[in-house]
Write a protein that holds these residues in place. Structure first.
Motif, PDB file in Angstrom:
ATOM      1  N   UNK A 127      36.606  -1.057  75.158  1.00 46.94           N
ATOM      2  CA  UNK A 127      36.534  -2.132  74.164  1.00 46.94           C
ATOM      3  C   UNK A 127      36.539  -1.468  72.786  1.00 46.94           C
ATOM      4  N   UNK A 128      37.451  -1.895  71.936  1.00 44.40           N
ATOM      5  CA  UNK A 128      37.535  -1.299  70.588  1.00 44.40           C
ATOM      6  C   UNK A 128      36.224  -1.540  69.832  1.00 44.40           C
ATOM      7  N   UNK A 129      35.834  -0.571  68.992  1.00 34.28           N
ATOM      8  CA  UNK A 129      34.523  -0.661  68.321  1.00 34.28           C
ATOM      9  C   UNK A 129      34.238  -1.994  67.630  1.00 34.28           C
ATOM     10  N   UNK A 130      35.240  -2.578  66.974  1.00 40.19           N
ATOM     11  CA  UNK A 130      34.982  -3.820  66.215  1.00 40.19           C
ATOM     12  C   UNK A 130      34.737  -5.031  67.109  1.00 40.19           C
ATOM     13  N   UNK A 131      34.972  -4.884  68.421  1.00 42.84           N
ATOM     14  CA  UNK A 131      34.764  -6.017  69.341  1.00 42.84           C
ATOM     15  C   UNK A 131      33.551  -5.810  70.244  1.00 42.84           C
ATOM     16  N   UNK A 134      29.577  -7.991  72.123  1.00 44.83           N
ATOM     17  CA  UNK A 134      29.788  -9.441  72.093  1.00 44.83           C
ATOM     18  C   UNK A 134      30.054  -9.972  73.494  1.00 44.83           C
ATOM     19  N   UNK A 135      29.846  -9.104  74.478  1.00 45.58           N
ATOM     20  CA  UNK A 135      30.023  -9.549  75.857  1.00 45.58           C
ATOM     21  C   UNK A 135      31.416  -9.338  76.425  1.00 45.58           C
ATOM     22  N   UNK A 136      32.308  -8.680  75.681  1.00 45.49           N
ATOM     23  CA  UNK A 136      33.687  -8.570  76.142  1.00 45.49           C
ATOM     24  C   UNK A 136      33.825  -7.689  77.389  1.00 45.49           C
ATOM     25  N   UNK A 137      33.129  -6.548  77.419  1.00 48.05           N
ATOM     26  CA  UNK A 137      33.219  -5.667  78.597  1.00 48.05           C
ATOM     27  C   UNK A 137      32.704  -6.402  79.835  1.00 48.05           C
ATOM     28  N   UNK A 138      31.589  -7.111  79.683  1.00 46.70           N
ATOM     29  CA  UNK A 138      31.025  -7.860  80.813  1.00 46.70           C
ATOM     30  C   UNK A 138      32.004  -8.908  81.318  1.00 46.70           C
ATOM     31  N   UNK A 139      32.678  -9.585  80.394  1.00 42.92           N
ATOM     32  CA  UNK A 139      33.635 -10.629  80.777  1.00 42.92           C
ATOM     33  C   UNK A 139      34.862 -10.015  81.455  1.00 42.92           C
ATOM     34  N   UNK A 140      35.320  -8.876  80.936  1.00 39.90           N
ATOM     35  CA  UNK A 140      36.457  -8.191  81.573  1.00 39.90           C
ATOM     36  C   UNK A 140      36.105  -7.822  83.010  1.00 39.90           C
ATOM     37  N   UNK A 141      34.899  -7.274  83.185  1.00 40.55           N
ATOM     38  CA  UNK A 141      34.491  -6.858  84.536  1.00 40.55           C
ATOM     39  C   UNK A 141      34.361  -8.078  85.448  1.00 40.55           C
ATOM     40  N   UNK A 142      33.740  -9.136  84.968  1.00 40.18           N
ATOM     41  CA  UNK A 142      33.542 -10.331  85.793  1.00 40.18           C
ATOM     42  C   UNK A 142      34.878 -10.895  86.262  1.00 40.18           C
ATOM     43  N   UNK A 143      35.808 -10.999  85.326  1.00 40.36           N
ATOM     44  CA  UNK A 143      37.118 -11.551  85.669  1.00 40.36           C
ATOM     45  C   UNK A 143      37.904 -10.619  86.592  1.00 40.36           C
ATOM     46  N   UNK A 144      37.766  -9.327  86.338  1.00 38.68           N
ATOM     47  CA  UNK A 144      38.505  -8.344  87.154  1.00 38.68           C
ATOM     48  C   UNK A 144      38.046  -8.405  88.610  1.00 38.68           C
ATOM     49  N   UNK A 145      36.729  -8.375  88.796  1.00 37.85           N
ATOM     50  CA  UNK A 145      36.187  -8.400  90.165  1.00 37.85           C
ATOM     51  C   UNK A 145      36.552  -9.701  90.868  1.00 37.85           C
ATOM     52  N   UNK A 146      36.504 -10.784  90.106  1.00 40.93           N
ATOM     53  CA  UNK A 146      36.847 -12.078  90.678  1.00 40.93           C
ATOM     54  C   UNK A 146      38.314 -12.090  91.118  1.00 40.93           C
ATOM     55  N   UNK A 147      39.178 -11.570  90.260  1.00 40.27           N
ATOM     56  CA  UNK A 147      40.611 -11.529  90.582  1.00 40.27           C
ATOM     57  C   UNK A 147      40.875 -10.682  91.828  1.00 40.27           C
ATOM     58  N   UNK A 148      40.269  -9.495  91.877  1.00 46.91           N
ATOM     59  CA  UNK A 148      40.514  -8.592  93.004  1.00 46.91           C
ATOM     60  C   UNK A 148      39.878  -9.130  94.287  1.00 46.91           C
ATOM     61  N   UNK A 149      38.742  -9.809  94.171  1.00 48.85           N
ATOM     62  CA  UNK A 149      38.128 -10.433  95.348  1.00 48.85           C
ATOM     63  C   UNK A 149      39.096 -11.460  95.943  1.00 48.85           C
ATOM     64  N   UNK A 150      39.722 -12.227  95.062  1.00 45.50           N
ATOM     65  CA  UNK A 150      40.672 -13.251  95.534  1.00 45.50           C
ATOM     66  C   UNK A 150      41.876 -12.622  96.213  1.00 45.50           C
ATOM     67  N   UNK A 151      42.186 -11.389  95.861  1.00 47.16           N
ATOM     68  CA  UNK A 151      43.292 -10.687  96.543  1.00 47.16           C
ATOM     69  C   UNK A 151      42.834 -10.108  97.875  1.00 47.16           C
ATOM     70  N   UNK A 152      41.520 -10.230  98.163  1.00 47.80           N
ATOM     71  CA  UNK A 152      40.999  -9.765  99.447  1.00 47.80           C
ATOM     72  C   UNK A 152      40.409  -8.366  99.412  1.00 47.80           C
ATOM     73  N   UNK A 153      40.234  -7.798  98.242  1.00 47.50           N
ATOM     74  CA  UNK A 153      39.675  -6.444  98.164  1.00 47.50           C
ATOM     75  C   UNK A 153      38.206  -6.461  98.587  1.00 47.50           C
ATOM     76  N   UNK A 154      37.775  -5.306  99.087  1.00 45.38           N
ATOM     77  CA  UNK A 154      36.422  -5.217  99.626  1.00 45.38           C
ATOM     78  C   UNK A 154      35.409  -4.673  98.605  1.00 45.38           C
TER      79      UNK A 154
END
Ligand code: COA
Length: 201
Positions: A127-131, A134-154
Motif C-alpha cells: 500500500x503506497x504511503x499516502x494511502x 485507512x484499512x486498505x491492506x485489510x480490505x485487499x486481504x479480505x477480498x483476495x481470500x474471499x475471491x480465492x475461496x470461491x475458486x475452491x482454494x484451500x
C-alpha cells in the motif's frame, strides 16, 4: 459478507454488531474510493514501481520479475485503483500451487504457478504511503481470500517479518513459527490462513 470469525473470535454480541457495522461502513467507503480488480498487462510497470516504494531493495520483487508475474498470473493479483487518479494505490499478489509450505523460489520463479493449485502463496502486500492506515491492506486481504475461496482454494500461505505477525493475525492468519526462508537475508515467520472450512490445513 464479513467473516467475523476470522477477525473477532471472542467478542460479545454487542461488540460483534458494532464491529460488523464499522467493517461494513469501512468496506463501503473503500469501495467508493477504490476499484478492486485483477491487474491489467499495461499496469505491470506501475506495480513494479509501487513495490520499489514499499519494500527495501533486498526484499522487493525486481521489475523484471513483476512483469513476469503479471504476464503469467494476472488473475492472482488484486489491485486497488484510486478512482480519482486511475493509479494503483495498493495491491496483493500471489501464485497458486499444490505445494503446502512456502519456499523462496516462489518469489523468483513465476513458472511455479499452477492455475489449478489448491493453495496460494502470497508474495506481496503493498500500500503506497499516502494511502496507509485507512484499512486498505485489510480490505485487499479480505477480498483476495474471499475471491480465492470461491475458486475452491484451500489455504493461503505467506512469510513476514516478526513486526507484521500481529497484523496478519488480525487478518485471519495463524503463525506457523520461523519459516524455512532466508529471503533478503532476514528471518521470517510463516503464516497460513485456511480458506476452505473442511479438510486439513
Ligand atoms: C503493511 C502495509 C501493507 C499496511 O497497509 P495499510 O493499508 O496501512 O494497513 P491497514 O490500514 O489495512 O491496517 C490493517 C492492520 O494492520 C496493522 N498495521 C498496519 N500497518 C502496519 C505496520 N507497518 N506494522 C505493523 N502493523 C501494521 C494495523 O494495526 C491495522 O490494524 P488496526 O486498524 O486494527 O490497527 C503497508 O504499510 C505497506 O505497504 N508497508 C510496506 C510493505 C509491507 O511491509 N508489506 C507487508 C509485507 S509482510
Amino acid at each position: 459478507m464479513i467473516e467475523k470469525d476470522r477477525f473477532l473470535p471472542q467478542a460479545g454480541e454487542r461488540e460483534e454488531r458494532a464491529f460488523l457495522e464499522k467493517e461494513s461502513l469501512l468496506g463501503r467507503n473503500l469501495c467508493e474510493r477504490f476499484e478492486f480488480r485483477d491487474i491489467r498487462a499495461e499496469e505491470a510497470e506501475q506495480a513494479a514501481t509501487v513495490e520499489q516504494i514499499c519494500f527495501p531493495p533486498n526484499e522487493a520483487c525486481s521489475k523484471e520479475m513483476m512483469h513476469k508475474r503479471v504476464a503469467e498470473a494476472p488473475e492472482l493479483f488484486l489491485v486497488a485503483v484510486d478512482r480519482r487518479t486511475g493509479q494503483i494505490a495498493g495491491f496483493l499478489n500471489g501464485l497458486s500451487t499444490d505445494e503446502a509450505s512456502f519456499r523462496d523460489e516462489f518469489f523468483t520463479d513465476a513458472g511455479l504457478y499452477d492455475p489449478c493449485g489448491e493453495n496460494v502463496m502470497l508474495l506481496g502486500l503493498d500500500v503506497l504511503p499516502e494511502y496507509r492506515r485507512q484499512g486498505l491492506a485489510g480490505e485487499l486481504m479480505r477480498r483476495y481470500l474471499d475471491r480465492e475461496r470461491k475458486k475452491g482454494r484451500r489455504t493461503a500461505f505467506l512469510t513476514c517479518l516478526p513486526s507484521k505477525v500481529k497484523m496478519y493475525q488480525k487478518m485471519g492468519f495463524r503463525d506457523e513459527g520461523i519459516a524455512d526462508s532466508s529471503w533478503g537475508g532476514e528471518q521470517w515467520h510463516e503464516m497460513s490462513c485456511r480458506m476452505k472450512q473442511n479438510g486439513p490445513v
